[in-house]
Design a protein around this motif. Structure first.
Motif, PDB file in Angstrom:
ATOM      1  N   VAL A 307       0.838  -1.204   0.000  1.00 31.96           N
ATOM      2  CA  VAL A 307       0.000   0.000   0.000  1.00 31.96           C
ATOM      3  C   VAL A 307       0.871   1.252   0.000  1.00 31.96           C
ATOM      4  O   VAL A 307       0.605   2.217  -0.736  1.00 31.96           O
ATOM      5  N   SER A 308       1.921   1.249   0.803  1.00 31.21           N
ATOM      6  CA  SER A 308       2.795   2.420   0.885  1.00 31.21           C
ATOM      7  C   SER A 308       3.459   2.699  -0.460  1.00 31.21           C
ATOM      8  O   SER A 308       3.512   3.841  -0.921  1.00 31.21           O
ATOM      9  N   LEU A 309       3.983   1.665  -1.089  1.00 32.69           N
ATOM     10  CA  LEU A 309       4.697   1.846  -2.355  1.00 32.69           C
ATOM     11  C   LEU A 309       3.754   2.162  -3.506  1.00 32.69           C
ATOM     12  O   LEU A 309       4.150   2.823  -4.464  1.00 32.69           O
ATOM     13  N   SER A 310       2.506   1.709  -3.415  1.00 36.03           N
ATOM     14  CA  SER A 310       1.563   1.970  -4.506  1.00 36.03           C
ATOM     15  C   SER A 310       1.296   3.453  -4.677  1.00 36.03           C
ATOM     16  O   SER A 310       0.974   3.916  -5.784  1.00 36.03           O
ATOM     17  N   ALA A 311       1.442   4.235  -3.605  1.00 32.64           N
ATOM     18  CA  ALA A 311       1.193   5.673  -3.700  1.00 32.64           C
ATOM     19  C   ALA A 311       2.200   6.370  -4.596  1.00 32.64           C
ATOM     20  O   ALA A 311       1.916   7.443  -5.156  1.00 32.64           O
ATOM     21  N   VAL A 312       3.401   5.789  -4.762  1.00 34.01           N
ATOM     22  CA  VAL A 312       4.406   6.386  -5.638  1.00 34.01           C
ATOM     23  C   VAL A 312       3.920   6.410  -7.084  1.00 34.01           C
ATOM     24  O   VAL A 312       4.370   7.219  -7.900  1.00 34.01           O
ATOM     25  N   MET A 313       2.981   5.533  -7.418  1.00 30.43           N
ATOM     26  CA  MET A 313       2.431   5.495  -8.770  1.00 30.43           C
ATOM     27  C   MET A 313       1.715   6.803  -9.142  1.00 30.43           C
ATOM     28  O   MET A 313       1.428   7.054 -10.310  1.00 30.43           O
ATOM     29  N   LEU A 314       1.439   7.639  -8.142  1.00 24.23           N
ATOM     30  CA  LEU A 314       0.792   8.927  -8.421  1.00 24.23           C
ATOM     31  C   LEU A 314       1.739   9.906  -9.103  1.00 24.23           C
ATOM     32  O   LEU A 314       1.290  10.888  -9.694  1.00 24.23           O
ATOM     33  N   VAL A 315       3.049   9.659  -9.016  1.00 20.81           N
ATOM     34  CA  VAL A 315       4.032  10.539  -9.657  1.00 20.81           C
ATOM     35  C   VAL A 315       4.111  10.169 -11.143  1.00 20.81           C
ATOM     36  O   VAL A 315       4.423   9.028 -11.472  1.00 20.81           O
ATOM     37  N   PRO A 316       3.851  11.122 -12.057  1.00 21.73           N
ATOM     38  CA  PRO A 316       3.818  10.795 -13.491  1.00 21.73           C
ATOM     39  C   PRO A 316       5.209  10.702 -14.114  1.00 21.73           C
ATOM     40  O   PRO A 316       5.541  11.411 -15.062  1.00 21.73           O
ATOM     41  N   SER A 317       6.041   9.820 -13.561  1.00 17.93           N
ATOM     42  CA  SER A 317       7.400   9.629 -14.065  1.00 17.93           C
ATOM     43  C   SER A 317       7.629   8.145 -14.276  1.00 17.93           C
ATOM     44  O   SER A 317       7.422   7.352 -13.350  1.00 17.93           O
ATOM     45  N   PRO A 318       8.054   7.722 -15.480  1.00 21.69           N
ATOM     46  CA  PRO A 318       8.249   6.294 -15.744  1.00 21.69           C
ATOM     47  C   PRO A 318       9.231   5.640 -14.774  1.00 21.69           C
ATOM     48  O   PRO A 318       9.005   4.508 -14.330  1.00 21.69           O
ATOM     49  N   ALA A 319      10.323   6.338 -14.442  1.00 21.76           N
ATOM     50  CA  ALA A 319      11.319   5.741 -13.556  1.00 21.76           C
ATOM     51  C   ALA A 319      10.733   5.493 -12.166  1.00 21.76           C
ATOM     52  O   ALA A 319      10.971   4.450 -11.555  1.00 21.76           O
ATOM     53  N   PHE A 320       9.963   6.452 -11.653  1.00 20.55           N
ATOM     54  CA  PHE A 320       9.356   6.291 -10.339  1.00 20.55           C
ATOM     55  C   PHE A 320       8.379   5.128 -10.329  1.00 20.55           C
ATOM     56  O   PHE A 320       8.390   4.279  -9.438  1.00 20.55           O
ATOM     57  N   ARG A 321       7.508   5.104 -11.322  1.00 19.77           N
ATOM     58  CA  ARG A 321       6.469   4.080 -11.340  1.00 19.77           C
ATOM     59  C   ARG A 321       7.048   2.685 -11.513  1.00 19.77           C
ATOM     60  O   ARG A 321       6.618   1.730 -10.852  1.00 19.77           O
TER      61      ARG A 321
END
Length: 717
Positions: A307-321
């Motif tokens: 759940v914690s890591l899924s929130a990073v998907m909100l950043v619109p950057s391919p490397a982050f996601r």
């Protein structure tokens, strides 16, 4: 077939064990009863995906650090499509010598042009132009290899071509490859070496801690089983995913760390509980009891991490996601191996777990006398110990107030990296703003207006004549050299003014501007990600524990670990404390991607320990109804696991601070301090104190909440 009385008794016992077990207990029993199927399934998973795992380093992408929806990325795409690949991802070949346009210099430029032109990923090759890409003293020239491929392909092209190109150096002429693609190529290579070095450094320490924690050599090897299965499966999966979408190389880097760290955490918790249960129960009941208690806590922990890591998907950057996705994939595989493969191994090894035991091992104890005594001390003087822990945490977190962030500078590379050497040469020959060249794409009818704005801007040292697109698209490209370098605040202000003053339809881009846009997006996304992570973590704890107050306290105390970690990070990486010892050049800021990404990772680790401790406390509260006894028993049963797991994580993370480029050092220091503080101050001092001070209120829930939520119990039987 006639059953004997012993057979009937055994069958009845198996039925009773199955009926008394919860869902995870029944899963453990099914795994034990179907051991061959389980083993064959995992063999297929590990071997099947493992066939692809060796390709992971070559398949994963080296770029993707961008804001997909930004103006600068749009400008880069137009420059690549309509101007012969003259985009921010183009290769820049820097040639230096006494006179680069004649003699040996001219020969080298001609040969470099041939090498670039022969690569299918390179579009137009632009020769050095006097007055633009040739220095006034004619000692430095820049040859441009246009980008035909996407950013990931151009990073790969830089990796493939920099060897042949730099090999042209000699006889008074030096050749270096620089630019954004070369920078990421050099960084990824340095980072890979650092990761491998850190792994080699961390393994001996990790093994020593595991042996001490488990007390036997056989049991200490079990985390390696989970880690190996999780790493191989996740690496192979990442390779397959690259056939659908690009995946950043950082996905595997972070996945390696989390697979090791969580594999150790989960194995510790499950093995310790199984050995305790086995003292009173036969193998099958012991497996069921272990899975219904420790297994449930591990499932809660894994869910909070995901759940914690899924929130990073909100950043619109391919490397982050993709990096977050890679970690989540590793967590899923490690979690799956823990809940299926490990129970089978425990049942098969059984008493042999204690083979090769250390002479001083106390593995027969179900609880830790030392942590039981520590819990009693906390219970007797909660205000004293809680206040002291808060004071230390506040002191460590205080420097975070002055924290500054920016995108990484060239200083993240080793001094001898070709991209850094070329960068320095370009800056020395053409001015401080040369590496931060801007690319302004405008409609053809706005060229005159855009040129006037650029030439009147104080932050622009030179604006070159517009280059019309030769494909009839009607666009024009104006390149401009700012007066300030890529990471300066002055460049950001210049870009803001240009975007406000340039005519409508003009797009401002360039590698430095792409970094600025990503940093701005990260600044905007960080509060959102933090809020989502905290909300989801709280809701998950409420769902599992059905106790709103302790769920809230368990969630909020994680912020103390985050604050302390970033407070230390500011002193080390912004102010330069210890930079000489750790071998890096302080940039004067923390990398902009660190707050959002490291927050999610720190919170995931903190909730990992929170889940273990609170699940154990809830288990004992369900049995006794005494909140004080629940707190003491929770520390007595899980304190040793949290301590050992925290020690392993600290050892793993701190090794990253000893080698490689700057970002892995940031990762090692930030995560290492976070785990150190969270495991030893927050989870082993502050959270137990809060359990003691809140008493029964910690486990209270309104009746409407209990009606809404399904009943979840952490005790067995």
């Amino acid at each position: 077939m006639t059953l004997t009385s012993d057979d009937r008794a055994e069958m009845l016992e198996r039925i009773r064990t199955t009926l008394s077990a919860g869902p995870l207990g029944r899963l453990g029993l099914w795994v034990v009863d179907n051991g061959r199927r389980t083993a064959v399934l995992w063999m297929f998973v590990v071997i099947g995906l493992g066939l692809f795992a060796p390709q992971v380093e070559s398949s994963l992408s080296g770029a993707g650090w961008q804001d997909d929806g930004s103006e600068s990325v749009a400008a880069r795409k137009l420059a690549q499509e309509h101007f012969g690949g003259n985009a921010s991802s183009a290769l820049q070949v820097v040639v230096t010598g006494d006179s680069v346009l004649t003699g040996r210099g001219a020969q080298v430029i001609a040969r470099a042009t041939q090498i670039l032109a022969a690569d299918p990923r390179v579009s137009d090759v632009v020769a050095p132009t006097p007055g633009a890409t040739v220095s006034r003293d004619v000692r430095t020239a820049v040859l441009l290899g246009g980008a035909r491929g996407d950013t990931n392909e151009m990073v790969a092209a830089a990796s493939d071509l920099k060897g042949p190109l730099t090999a042209l150096s000699g006889h008074g002429v030096q050749v270096e490859v620089t630019g954004a693609s070369a920078l990421w190529s050099d960084f990824n290579e340095s980072n890979l070496k650092a990761m491998l070095t850190s792994e080699l450094l961390s393994w001996p320490v990790t093994m020593a801690i595991l042996v001490l924690a488990f007390g036997t050599l056989v049991a200490a090897g079990l985390p390696l089983l989970l880690t190996l299965a999780g790493l191989v499966a996740s690496a192979g999966s990442l390779v397959l995913i690259t056939h659908v979408v690009p995946v950043s190389i950082w996905a595997m880097n972070f996945a390696m760390m989390f697979a090791l760290a969580l594999g150790i955490d989960y194995a510790l918790f499950l093995v310790v509980r199984f050995r305790a249960a086995r003292q009173e129960l036969d193998v099958r009941p012991a497996v069921a009891a272990t899975m219904d208690t420790a297994g449930k806590a591990i499932l809660l922990s894994g869910a909070t991490v995901l759940v914690s890591l899924s929130a990073v998907m909100l950043v619109p950057s391919p490397a982050f996601r993709s990096a977050a996705g890679g970690i989540m994939l590793a967590v899923v595989f490690v979690l799956g191996a823990t809940l299926t493969l490990l129970p089978l191994v425990l049942a098969k090894l059984d008493r042999r777990l204690d083979r090769l035991a250390l002479p001083w091992s106390q593995h027969q104890r179900a609880t830790s006398p030392r942590f039981a005594a520590w819990a009693e001390r906390l219970a007797n003087r909660p205000a004293l110990y809680g206040g002291a822990a808060l004071a230390v945490l506040a002191l460590l977190a205080a420097p975070v107030v002055g924290l500054r962030t920016s995108m990484p500078s060239i200083a993240v590379l080793p001094h001898d990296a070709t991209a850094r050497v070329g960068y320095d040469q370009v800056q020395a020959a053409f001015g401080p703003g040369a590496p931060a060249a801007l690319q302004v794409v405008v409609p053809g009818d706005q060229v005159a207006a855009a040129t006037r704005v650029l030439r009147s801007e104080d932050g622009i040292a030179m604006a070159f004549p517009a280059q019309p697109a030769d494909d009839g698209s009607g666009f024009a490209l104006i390149q401009a050299m700012p007066t300030s370098g890529p990471t300066s605040a002055a460049l950001s202000a210049t870009v803001d003014r240009l975007r406000a003053d340039l005519p409508p339809g003009a797009l401002v881009g360039g590698a430095a501007v792409e970094n600025l846009d990503l940093a701005a997006e990260l600044d905007a996304a960080t509060p959102v990600v933090i809020a989502v992570v905290l909300a989801l973590g709280f809701l998950l704890l409420v769902f599992a524990l059905q106790a709103p107050l302790i769920a809230l306290l368990g969630t909020l105390t994680s912020l103390l670990s985050v604050g302390a970690a970033f407070g230390i990070a500011r002193l080390v990486f912004q102010e330069g404390w210890g930079s000489g010892l750790l071998g890096f050049d302080a940039q004067g800021f923390l990398d902009a991607w660190a707050p959002v990404f490291f927050f999610a990772m720190i919170f995931a680790i903190a909730m990992d320990y929170t889940a273990f401790l609170l699940a154990s406390a809830k288990e004992h509260y369900e049995r006794t109804g005494d909140p004080r006894e629940a707190m003491v028993a929770a520390l007595a049963h899980s304190g040793r696991v949290v301590f050992a797991a925290g020690a392993v994580m600290v050892a793993v993370f701190f090794t990253f601070a000893l080698s490689g480029p700057l970002p892995p050092k940031e990762m090692g220091i930030v995560l290492g301090v976070a785990v150190l503080v969270d495991a030893f101050l927050v989870r082993l001092v502050l959270l137990p104190v809060l359990l003691r001070l809140t008493g029964r209120a910690a486990w209270w829930a309104p009746s409407w909440l209990r009606r809404v939520l399904p009943e979840i119990r952490f005790s067995h039987g």
